[in-house]
Design a protein around this motif. Structure first.
Motif, short mmCIF file in Angstrom:
data_model
loop_
_atom_site.label_atom_id
_atom_site.label_comp_id
_atom_site.label_asym_id
_atom_site.label_seq_id
_atom_site.Cartn_x
_atom_site.Cartn_y
_atom_site.Cartn_z
N THR A 11 -9.56 -3.37 4.35
CA THR A 11 -9.15 -3.23 5.75
C THR A 11 -10.06 -2.26 6.48
OG1 THR A 11 -6.85 -3.72 5.18
CG2 THR A 11 -7.24 -2.64 7.29
N ARG A 61 -7.28 3.45 15.42
CA ARG A 61 -5.93 3.69 15.93
C ARG A 61 -5.58 2.72 17.05
NH1 ARG A 61 -4.70 4.94 11.97
NH2 ARG A 61 -4.61 6.96 10.99
N ASN A 62 -6.51 2.47 17.95
CA ASN A 62 -6.24 1.61 19.10
C ASN A 62 -6.00 0.16 18.69
OD1 ASN A 62 -6.54 3.79 20.80
ND2 ASN A 62 -8.68 3.38 21.26
N LYS A 63 -6.68 -0.27 17.64
CA LYS A 63 -6.54 -1.66 17.17
C LYS A 63 -5.38 -1.81 16.18
CE LYS A 63 -10.17 -3.41 19.28
NZ LYS A 63 -10.06 -4.49 20.29
N ASP A 64 -4.82 -0.69 15.75
CA ASP A 64 -3.65 -0.69 14.86
C ASP A 64 -3.89 -1.51 13.59
OD1 ASP A 64 -1.16 0.01 14.00
OD2 ASP A 64 -0.11 -1.58 15.08
N TYR A 65 -4.83 -1.07 12.78
CA TYR A 65 -5.11 -1.73 11.51
C TYR A 65 -4.09 -1.38 10.43
CZ TYR A 65 -9.72 -3.10 13.28
OH TYR A 65 -10.74 -3.66 14.00
N ASP A 100 -15.73 -4.63 12.73
CA ASP A 100 -15.29 -4.86 14.11
C ASP A 100 -15.86 -3.80 15.05
OD1 ASP A 100 -13.86 -6.99 13.15
OD2 ASP A 100 -11.91 -5.99 13.22
N PHE A 101 -15.89 -2.55 14.55
CA PHE A 101 -16.41 -1.44 15.36
C PHE A 101 -17.89 -1.65 15.65
CE2 PHE A 101 -18.50 2.80 15.28
CZ PHE A 101 -17.97 3.31 16.45
N ALA A 144 -12.37 -3.03 9.68
CA ALA A 144 -12.32 -2.21 10.90
C ALA A 144 -13.73 -1.73 11.27
CB ALA A 144 -11.39 -1.01 10.70
N SER A 173 -18.18 -4.40 18.21
CA SER A 173 -17.73 -4.03 19.55
C SER A 173 -18.69 -3.06 20.24
CB SER A 173 -16.34 -3.39 19.49
OG SER A 173 -16.38 -2.14 18.81
N HIS A 223 -11.05 3.81 17.47
CA HIS A 223 -11.10 2.35 17.32
C HIS A 223 -10.04 1.89 16.31
CE1 HIS A 223 -12.76 -1.70 16.62
NE2 HIS A 223 -12.64 -1.43 15.33
#
Length: 334
Positions: A203, A265-269, A210-211, A207, A214, A263
């Motif tokens: 995970t 925390r905001n995306k809630d992984y 994705d970071f 993340a 983005s 990133h």
């Protein structure tokens, strides 16, 4: 590494089903350089083991009495020798019930590393070797084979006592031959799995991917940050310590130390603040990259077989789930 207490018992059990016989030591081992070397080697071997599980104590009960004995020892109700004796007697009983287990020397060591107290428990075996004497004769020699460590656990006493919400203050070796081999040892500790190390590591890597996407980072920068993540995770794994997400974020981008953490925390992984690094998962995480004739391709190795398919004979890549930024550009190409 100050060693507070250390003792070794022997459970003699053959794989033929005969009853296990306990040979218990009646006093602690005295301090010595040999014990320090042994514990240092044990820690090194333990930290290098792949496939460890992380968890926390079951509620104390008749089926899981170990945590109660440990608490009684830490509170001063039992001395270390008495604690280890009642614990090893319980282990002997569970060994007898397990047809898969064989005996060995059982080490209990309470030691301090930095400001943290740990309890290490390990089932140790000997290997036959040879040695050269002072008279230059070659003679048989038995030694503890710490490289063949299959049943061991480490309890972070400080975390257990000070962080009631933690679900990863115990780590233990799951065993190469499936869970059944190590189940009786896990039950002896009274541990239930609380954190899925490989899953959490996967995970985290998702993340991170994705970071990077983005942030639309240049390839060189993406490679540098990937190396930083893997180096930090590997270093923590080598020390037997979890990865701290805030610390990792600061290492990944010194100019914006909170960027990766925000990133996540905001995306809630759903990641814990601290994650045990799984070395096998990390070893699969590297970037494939190539550039030629106006074409630049870069992706992480773990995407092969899922989002990316490679046909070696045809020399083609099939990419699924294209980045939104790329699909938007393709839609506007006319």
């Amino acid at each position: 590494m100050p060693i507070r207490h250390c003792i070794v018992h022997l459970i003699d059990k053959k794989p033929d089903g005969t009853p296990a016989v306990l040979h218990a030591r009646d006093s602690e081992l005295a301090e010595s350089s040999a014990i320090e070397y042994m514990l240092a080697d044990l820690n090194e071997s333990y930290n290098a083991k792949q496939g460890k599980a992380w968890g926390f104590f079951h509620a104390e009960s008749g089926a899981h009495p170990f945590s109660g004995w440990l608490k009684e020892y830490l509170d001063g109700g039992k001395d270390f020798t008495a604690f280890s004796r009642v614990a090893v007697e319980h282990l002997q009983k569970l060994m007898e019930e397990s047809n898969l287990s064989v005996g060995g020397h059982v080490l209990f060591a309470h030691y301090q590393q930095g400001m943290t107290d740990y309890l290490a428990i390990a089932l140790l075996h000997h290997s036959e070797g040879v040695a050269v004497t002072d008279q230059l004769d070659v003679t048989p020699s038995r030694h503890l084979d710490l490289g063949q460590l299959h049943l061991a656990a480490r309890i972070n006493i400080s975390e257990w006592q000070n962080n009631k919400q933690s679900k990863q203050y115990i780590s233990f070796i799951k065993g190469k031959n499936g869970k059944k081999v190590s189940e009786y040892f896990r039950d002896f500790i009274g541990c239930q799995e609380g954190v899925d190390g490989p899953g959490e590591t996967r995970t985290l890597l998702k993340a991170f991917s994705d970071f990077v996407e983005s942030e639309d980072l240049p390839e060189e920068s993406a490679r540098e940050k990937t190396k930083t993540l893997v180096d930090y995770a590997s270093s923590q794994a080598k020390m037997g310590e979890p990865m701290g997400l805030e610390e990792l974020s600061e290492l990944i981008d010194e100019e914006r130390p909170k960027a990766f953490y925000d990133h996540i925390r905001n995306k809630d992984y759903g990641l814990s603040p601290e994650i045990p690094a799984d070395k096998r998962t990390l070893n699969q995480f590297r970037r494939f990259t190539g550039r030629a004739e106006g074409l630049s391709i870069s992706f992480e190795a773990h995407l092969l077989g899922s989002k990316i398919e490679y046909d070696e004979e045809a020399g083609t890549l099939i990419i699924k789930g294209l980045p939104t930024q790329l699909t938007d550009q393709l839609k506007r190409r006319n």
